[in-house]
Write a protein that holds these residues in place. Structure first.
Motif, PDB file in Angstrom:
ATOM      1  N   ILE A   1       6.475   9.754  16.297  1.00 32.78           N
ATOM      2  CA  ILE A   1       5.458   9.034  15.527  1.00 32.78           C
ATOM      3  C   ILE A   1       4.646   8.156  16.462  1.00 32.78           C
ATOM      4  O   ILE A   1       5.189   7.582  17.416  1.00 32.78           O
ATOM      5  CB  ILE A   1       6.112   8.186  14.403  1.00 32.78           C
ATOM      6  CG1 ILE A   1       5.041   7.528  13.518  1.00 32.78           C
ATOM      7  CG2 ILE A   1       7.062   7.137  14.975  1.00 32.78           C
ATOM      8  CD1 ILE A   1       5.638   6.848  12.271  1.00 32.78           C
TER       9      ILE A   1
ATOM     10  N   GLU B   1       0.807   4.100  14.174  1.00 32.47           N
ATOM     11  CA  GLU B   1       1.184   4.454  12.809  1.00 32.47           C
ATOM     12  C   GLU B   1       2.420   3.684  12.376  1.00 32.47           C
ATOM     13  O   GLU B   1       2.526   3.223  11.228  1.00 32.47           O
ATOM     14  CB  GLU B   1       1.441   5.967  12.720  1.00 32.47           C
ATOM     15  CG  GLU B   1       1.842   6.463  11.345  1.00 32.47           C
ATOM     16  CD  GLU B   1       0.785   6.234  10.268  1.00 32.47           C
ATOM     17  OE1 GLU B   1       1.155   6.187   9.073  1.00 32.47           O
ATOM     18  OE2 GLU B   1      -0.411   6.097  10.617  1.00 32.47           O
TER      19      GLU B   1
ATOM     20  N   ILE C   1       2.720   0.912   9.187  1.00 33.19           N
ATOM     21  CA  ILE C   1       3.698   0.948   8.101  1.00 33.19           C
ATOM     22  C   ILE C   1       4.514  -0.341   8.041  1.00 33.19           C
ATOM     23  O   ILE C   1       4.709  -0.926   6.975  1.00 33.19           O
ATOM     24  CB  ILE C   1       4.658   2.150   8.273  1.00 33.19           C
ATOM     25  CG1 ILE C   1       3.892   3.467   8.155  1.00 33.19           C
ATOM     26  CG2 ILE C   1       5.792   2.092   7.229  1.00 33.19           C
ATOM     27  CD1 ILE C   1       4.713   4.682   8.577  1.00 33.19           C
TER      28      ILE C   1
ATOM     29  N   ASP D   1       8.308  -0.421   4.422  1.00 28.57           N
ATOM     30  CA  ASP D   1       6.855  -0.313   4.264  1.00 28.57           C
ATOM     31  C   ASP D   1       6.361  -1.612   3.637  1.00 28.57           C
ATOM     32  O   ASP D   1       6.616  -1.866   2.448  1.00 28.57           O
ATOM     33  CB  ASP D   1       6.514   0.884   3.378  1.00 28.57           C
ATOM     34  CG  ASP D   1       5.021   1.193   3.336  1.00 28.57           C
ATOM     35  OD1 ASP D   1       4.220   0.234   3.304  1.00 28.57           O
ATOM     36  OD2 ASP D   1       4.657   2.388   3.326  1.00 28.57           O
TER      37      ASP D   1
ATOM     38  N   SER E   1      10.572   2.931   3.882  1.00 29.26           N
ATOM     39  CA  SER E   1       9.556   3.933   4.228  1.00 29.26           C
ATOM     40  C   SER E   1      10.161   5.344   4.243  1.00 29.26           C
ATOM     41  O   SER E   1      11.050   5.641   5.048  1.00 29.26           O
ATOM     42  CB  SER E   1       8.956   3.619   5.607  1.00 29.26           C
ATOM     43  OG  SER E   1       8.226   4.714   6.099  1.00 29.26           O
ATOM     44  N   HIS E   2       9.665   6.191   3.367  1.00 28.35           N
ATOM     45  CA  HIS E   2      10.151   7.584   3.315  1.00 28.35           C
ATOM     46  C   HIS E   2       9.847   8.298   4.625  1.00 28.35           C
ATOM     47  O   HIS E   2      10.660   9.092   5.118  1.00 28.35           O
ATOM     48  CB  HIS E   2       9.495   8.321   2.144  1.00 28.35           C
ATOM     49  CG  HIS E   2       9.890   7.797   0.807  1.00 28.35           C
ATOM     50  ND1 HIS E   2      11.209   7.787   0.376  1.00 28.35           N
ATOM     51  CD2 HIS E   2       9.161   7.246  -0.194  1.00 28.35           C
ATOM     52  CE1 HIS E   2      11.259   7.261  -0.851  1.00 28.35           C
ATOM     53  NE2 HIS E   2      10.040   6.918  -1.211  1.00 28.35           N
ATOM     54  N   GLU E   3       8.671   8.016   5.196  1.00 26.51           N
ATOM     55  CA  GLU E   3       8.275   8.689   6.430  1.00 26.51           C
ATOM     56  C   GLU E   3       9.220   8.336   7.576  1.00 26.51           C
ATOM     57  O   GLU E   3       9.682   9.218   8.313  1.00 26.51           O
ATOM     58  CB  GLU E   3       6.835   8.309   6.792  1.00 26.51           C
ATOM     59  CG  GLU E   3       6.320   9.030   8.024  1.00 26.51           C
ATOM     60  CD  GLU E   3       4.884   8.673   8.361  1.00 26.51           C
ATOM     61  OE1 GLU E   3       4.391   9.172   9.381  1.00 26.51           O
ATOM     62  OE2 GLU E   3       4.267   7.883   7.613  1.00 26.51           O
TER      63      GLU E   3
ATOM     64  N   GLU F   1      12.681   9.852   7.004  1.00 30.52           N
ATOM     65  CA  GLU F   1      12.684  11.301   7.239  1.00 30.52           C
ATOM     66  C   GLU F   1      12.695  11.623   8.726  1.00 30.52           C
ATOM     67  O   GLU F   1      13.444  12.485   9.199  1.00 30.52           O
ATOM     68  CB  GLU F   1      11.451  11.925   6.563  1.00 30.52           C
ATOM     69  CG  GLU F   1      11.473  13.443   6.560  1.00 30.52           C
ATOM     70  CD  GLU F   1      10.326  14.031   5.748  1.00 30.52           C
ATOM     71  OE1 GLU F   1       9.760  15.045   6.199  1.00 30.52           O
ATOM     72  OE2 GLU F   1       9.989  13.470   4.691  1.00 30.52           O
ATOM     73  N   LEU F   2      11.866  10.908   9.493  1.00 27.81           N
ATOM     74  CA  LEU F   2      11.802  11.149  10.938  1.00 27.81           C
ATOM     75  C   LEU F   2      13.099  10.749  11.641  1.00 27.81           C
ATOM     76  O   LEU F   2      13.513  11.377  12.615  1.00 27.81           O
ATOM     77  CB  LEU F   2      10.625  10.378  11.542  1.00 27.81           C
ATOM     78  CG  LEU F   2       9.220  10.895  11.212  1.00 27.81           C
ATOM     79  CD1 LEU F   2       8.171   9.925  11.714  1.00 27.81           C
ATOM     80  CD2 LEU F   2       8.996  12.281  11.813  1.00 27.81           C
TER      81      LEU F   2
END
Length: 501
Positions: free
Chosen positions: A100, A104, A108, A168, A175-177, A180-181
């Motif tokens: 990422i 970014e 977040i 977030d 934060s889902h992002e 997930e990462l």
């Protein structure tokens, strides 16, 4: 710390707990030792005051950020608490930034990426201690750990959740992002809540252990810096909270998060306030009061001896001597980067810089130059924030640095701002108490709570003639770091190459 409904500090108790360093760069706390300290201080405050347990309506926790521990379903710690300044996750941090963009991640979380944050240490757990990771029911920070033991609810507030780098700050949830990462499991994290919300009541078991009454309301508190900001009444832009201890923190309230990309290399963090619909921007100088302790321990024999004889603080004696030197310390400038540069230069390679030292300088000038250097850094932070349109009209300050009238006046003279010392200097505890009162409906609004707790003790206005002198020295001071920035790295490289020689 126990407060009355009208904002008076009734009593407080204090415990220290050790840090463990199983490896040179690792830093851990033993959860059982910290919890024992919590229990002992609660009981001690109740005994000191004679207050009956049933009279305590609610409590909240003000806690350090980032530090966390894994617990099983029986609430047994599976590993020690890993603290902020533990750097075991450097590799995980570097690997994650390949997944990422740094900008970014900042957008977040509001935090410039660093291995100190919880996110990267959780990834370390999953990779290095997979058996513990799988057995873990919840990874909890100190606020949610205490809440869990007291009322059985693993509740974390938005401000402390922000400090994990998993949160977030605009959506106000994990934060889902990022999850997930990272491959981390959201069900292993506590539930986030706004500050000042009742999440449970003290259980029968917790009552027996702590002496608190069963049914006492447990209310979400917050990150210590956010609680401290509320504690000095810094709710709206214009008032800045400065806590001068080992580290000096500068915290300003905002109406919205400040997420400008040019702030990323400066190290400023923007995250949730403990006040709803408010955010904070946080800057820090890692080498503040610790420099005075360094001088005391290395060169302060006469102050230590005199302190023992007179029964006064060694730091009071040092400040007394420093006040005898002229403003500007006869041309001596000290950049306080003894533990690296904080915001806005944000450079871990930076080291302390002494310029202008002559045989005419003595201990008073050196002490004064240390204090001036720390305060020049405060001004640099304020001016940098003001360039980003952060409103700063007044400094409300607590901590060891707020006990010295000399240093407080110097803060006003260097920054040109009105400096205020509040009546209650236990600002983080006061902020947590306000949140407890809001959760228990003792106060109808944040403004009402602040009106009960916040009172000015003493104020300092800039001396314009002295400020003119400091302006000239400050204009030289701000040129120092850019001039030597590359040299720091050269020295570091030499030391790396020499290794253990």
């Amino acid at each position: 710390t126990l407060f009355s409904e009208d904002g008076r500090l009734i009593a407080q108790s204090y415990r220290e707990y050790p840090l463990y360093h199983p490896k040179p760069s690792w830093s851990e706390e033993e959860p059982g030792e910290v919890w024992r300290g919590v229990v002992e201080t609660i009981k001690e405050v109740m005994v000191k005051t004679g207050v009956q347990a049933e009279e305590v309506k609610a409590l909240s926790v003000s806690a350090q950020g980032e530090a966390f521990m894994p617990l099983d379903r029986g609430l047994n710690p599976l590993y020690r608490c890993i603290t902020t300044w533990d750097d075991r996750a450097v590799k995980q941090h570097e690997d994650f930034l390949r997944l990422i963009d740094r900008a970014e991640l900042f957008k977040i979380t509001g935090h410039p990426s660093s291995p100190v944050y919880t996110l990267f240490k959780l990834i370390w757990f999953k990779q290095s201690k997979p058996d513990i990771y799988e057995k873990t029911w919840k990874f909890l920070l100190w606020e949610d750990y205490i809440n869990m033991i007291l009322c059985g609810v693993p509740a974390i507030d938005y401000s402390l959740a922000s400090r994990t780098m998993l949160f977030d700050i605009r959506r106000l949830n994990w934060s889902h992002e990022i999850l997930e990462l990272s491959g981390l499991d959201v069900d292993k994290l506590p539930e986030p809540y706004p500050s000042g919300v009742v999440v449970g009541e003290v259980s029968q078991e917790a009552s027996r252990e702590t002496g608190l009454a069963r049914g006492t309301l447990v209310v979400t508190g917050g990150h210590d810096q956010a609680c401290g900001t509320l504690g000095v009444g810094a709710v709206n832009p214009g008032i800045t909270y400065v806590a001068t201890g080992t580290v000096e923190s500068i915290v300003a309230p905002l109406h919205a998060p400040m997420l400008r990309q040019e702030m990323i290399p400066m190290g400023f963090a923007s995250y949730c306030h403990v006040v709803s619909n408010r955010y904070l921007i946080l800057g820090a100088n890692p080498s503040a009061g610790i420099l005075l302790r360094w001088f005391r321990d290395r060169f302060g024999e006469k102050y230590i001896e005199e302190s023992s004889k007179r029964g006064v603080s060694v730091y009071d004696l040092m400040m007394e001597d420093a006040s005898k030197a002229p403003a500007g310390s006869q041309g001596l400038l000290i950049a306080p980067y003894f533990m690296g540069a904080g915001t806005p230069n944000w450079d871990t390679y930076a080291r302390g810089l002494i310029l202008g030292l002559t045989v005419a300088h003595g201990k008073p000038e050196i002490i004064r130059a240390i204090v001036e250097g720390i305060t020049y850094e405060l001004r640099l932070n304020i001016e940098t924030l003001e360039k980003f349109n952060v409103k700063i009209e007044e400094i409300r300050t607590v901590g060891g640095g707020a006990r010295s009238s000399f240093w407080l006046q110097l803060k006003a003279d260097v920054t040109g701002k009105r400096v205020v010392v509040p009546e209650i200097t236990e600002a983080s505890s006061a902020g947590a108490a306000m949140l407890a009162g809001l959760g228990a409906k003792v106060y109808g609004s944040v403004d009402e709570a602040v009106s009960k707790f916040y009172r000015e003790f003493k104020t300092y206005q800039p001396n314009l003639k002295v400020k003119e002198v400091y302006d000239r020295f400050y204009n030289v001071y701000v040129k120092l770091y850019p001039e030597v920035k590359s040299i720091y790295r050269e020295v570091f490289q030499i030391l790396e190459e020499l290794g253990g020689q």
